[in-house]
Scaffold this motif. Structure first.
Motif, short mmCIF file in Angstrom:
data_model
loop_
_atom_site.label_atom_id
_atom_site.label_comp_id
_atom_site.label_asym_id
_atom_site.label_seq_id
_atom_site.Cartn_x
_atom_site.Cartn_y
_atom_site.Cartn_z
N PHE A 289 0.85 -1.20 0.00
CA PHE A 289 0.00 0.00 0.00
C PHE A 289 0.88 1.24 0.00
O PHE A 289 1.43 1.62 1.02
N ASP A 290 1.03 1.82 -1.19
CA ASP A 290 1.71 3.11 -1.32
C ASP A 290 0.66 4.18 -1.09
O ASP A 290 -0.36 4.21 -1.78
N VAL A 291 0.88 5.05 -0.13
CA VAL A 291 -0.14 6.01 0.25
C VAL A 291 -0.48 6.96 -0.91
O VAL A 291 -1.57 7.51 -0.96
N PRO B 70 -4.64 12.92 -3.74
CA PRO B 70 -3.95 13.85 -2.83
C PRO B 70 -4.88 14.81 -2.08
O PRO B 70 -4.49 15.37 -1.07
N SER B 71 -6.13 14.96 -2.56
CA SER B 71 -7.07 15.81 -1.82
C SER B 71 -7.39 15.23 -0.45
O SER B 71 -7.71 15.97 0.49
N GLY C 295 0.01 13.86 2.38
CA GLY C 295 1.30 13.57 2.99
C GLY C 295 2.11 12.53 2.27
O GLY C 295 2.50 11.50 2.85
N VAL C 296 2.39 12.77 0.97
CA VAL C 296 3.27 11.90 0.19
C VAL C 296 4.21 12.76 -0.65
O VAL C 296 3.88 13.92 -0.95
N GLY C 297 5.34 12.20 -1.05
CA GLY C 297 6.32 12.98 -1.81
C GLY C 297 5.95 13.16 -3.27
O GLY C 297 6.29 14.15 -3.89
N ASN D 186 4.71 10.58 3.95
CA ASN D 186 5.73 11.61 4.18
C ASN D 186 5.16 12.73 5.04
O ASN D 186 4.50 13.65 4.55
N PRO D 187 5.41 12.66 6.36
CA PRO D 187 4.83 13.65 7.28
C PRO D 187 5.26 15.08 6.99
O PRO D 187 4.56 16.02 7.37
#
Length: 304
Positions: free
Chosen positions: A228-230, A235-236, A240-242, A276-277
């Motif tokens: 599970f790749d966040v 993104p809405s 918190g991902v790069g 990615n916080p």
């Protein structure tokens, strides 16, 4: 029957990524109470703490790969950690870290399945196919290459982890939510015959039918691994991902995806990666990820 034991295994590194910050993912998931929430669902949860590996040197690529020796070291640690938990009869959840770490986790699961004589199915929930090679990659970031490496297409330091090359065949993968693929990568994915359920497919037939297709053929003899790749999520709802890519599954689609996986009763291992916080808002993406993981482990909206 004793309670299923879940082992949380942290892999705090952004060694394969193009942005710093995924190294903080494991802690963000712990802050979002992943262990407590699964305990409430009746599981016996052990937090194994974090694996260790080299620091991120943040160097440009060498021969098409960024940080290859460090990526290999981290994946070796992940392989041993995840394989050890499976050997003890526990269900491992790898708390990533970036997606290059799936080379270690999936190779460990594949090794376990070979030894147990079980079939493997990998659900790759992601905006990207991660089937790049040194020839096609614009960046050299290895988090865009784990599926290729697992299928034997990559440097020996990575394809050989777990001692079986290739670690898996392309046919074990079902990729869901895909919406960003580099041009050279498209050709490789097609040649490999990978089953890809991209966002257009989900738009056309819906998440329910997509998941029925992706889960078809799973039986009592199948070990189901979810990577599970966040950034799978829109993104809405998951900032918190790069590497955000617009147009991913919404909250309800993601919930249905997880609930249908849970309904199989075959989930045997899980990666949660690319959280990615540094890009997040008040840990909202980690909380959402934990919410979805609860659904993956059987929380459903209604009593069925």
């Amino acid at each position: 029957m004793s309670k299923q034991t879940i082992a949380l295994v942290g892999a705090p590194t952004d060694i394969g990524a193009g942005h710093r910050g995924a190294s903080m993912g494991p802690e963000a998931l712990r802050v979002a109470m992943i262990g407590e929430r699964l305990r409430r669902r009746g599981f016996d949860v052990t937090d194994r703490g974090n694996l260790h590996g080299p620091l991120n040197p943040w160097q440009p690529p060498t021969d098409g790969y960024r940080h290859l020796p460090e990526v290999a070291a981290w994946n070796q640690a992940v392989h041993e950690g995840i394989y050890g938990e499976l050997s003890q009869g526990r269900l491992p959840i790898m708390l990533g870290g970036d997606h290059c770490l799936a080379i270690g986790s999936v190779s460990a699961v594949a090794r376990h399945c070979r030894e147990q004589g079980r079939k493997l199915r990998v659900l790759w929930l992601d905006a990207h196919t991660d089937f790049n090679t040194a020839l096609g990659t614009p960046t050299g970031n290895i988090h865009g290459m784990p599926v290729a490496c697992l299928c034997g297409n990559g440097p020996a330091e990575l394809t050989g982890i777990g001692g079986h090359v290739p670690a898996v065949e392309p046919k074990v993968f079902r990729q869901i939510g895909i919406r960003s693929v580099d041009d050279p990568e498209k050709k490789l994915v097609r040649e490999a015959g990978m089953d890809v359920f991209d966002m257009r497919h989900i738009d056309e037939v819906g998440m329910k039918r997509t998941m029925e297709e992706a889960l078809a053929g799973i039986d009592a003899d199948t070990h189901l691994h979810v990577s599970f790749d966040v950034d799978f999520l829109d993104p809405s709802i998951a900032p918190g991902v790069g590497t955000t890519v617009r147009g991913g599954p919404n909250y309800r689609e993601a919930q249905l995806c997880m609930e249908m996986i849970a309904d199989t009763g075959r989930l045997g291992s899980l990666d949660i990666v690319e959280l990615n916080p540094a890009y997040d808002k008040r840990n909202a993406t980690a909380k959402l990820a934990v919410d979805l993981v609860e659904s993956l482990f059987g929380k459903s909206t209604l009593i069925r």
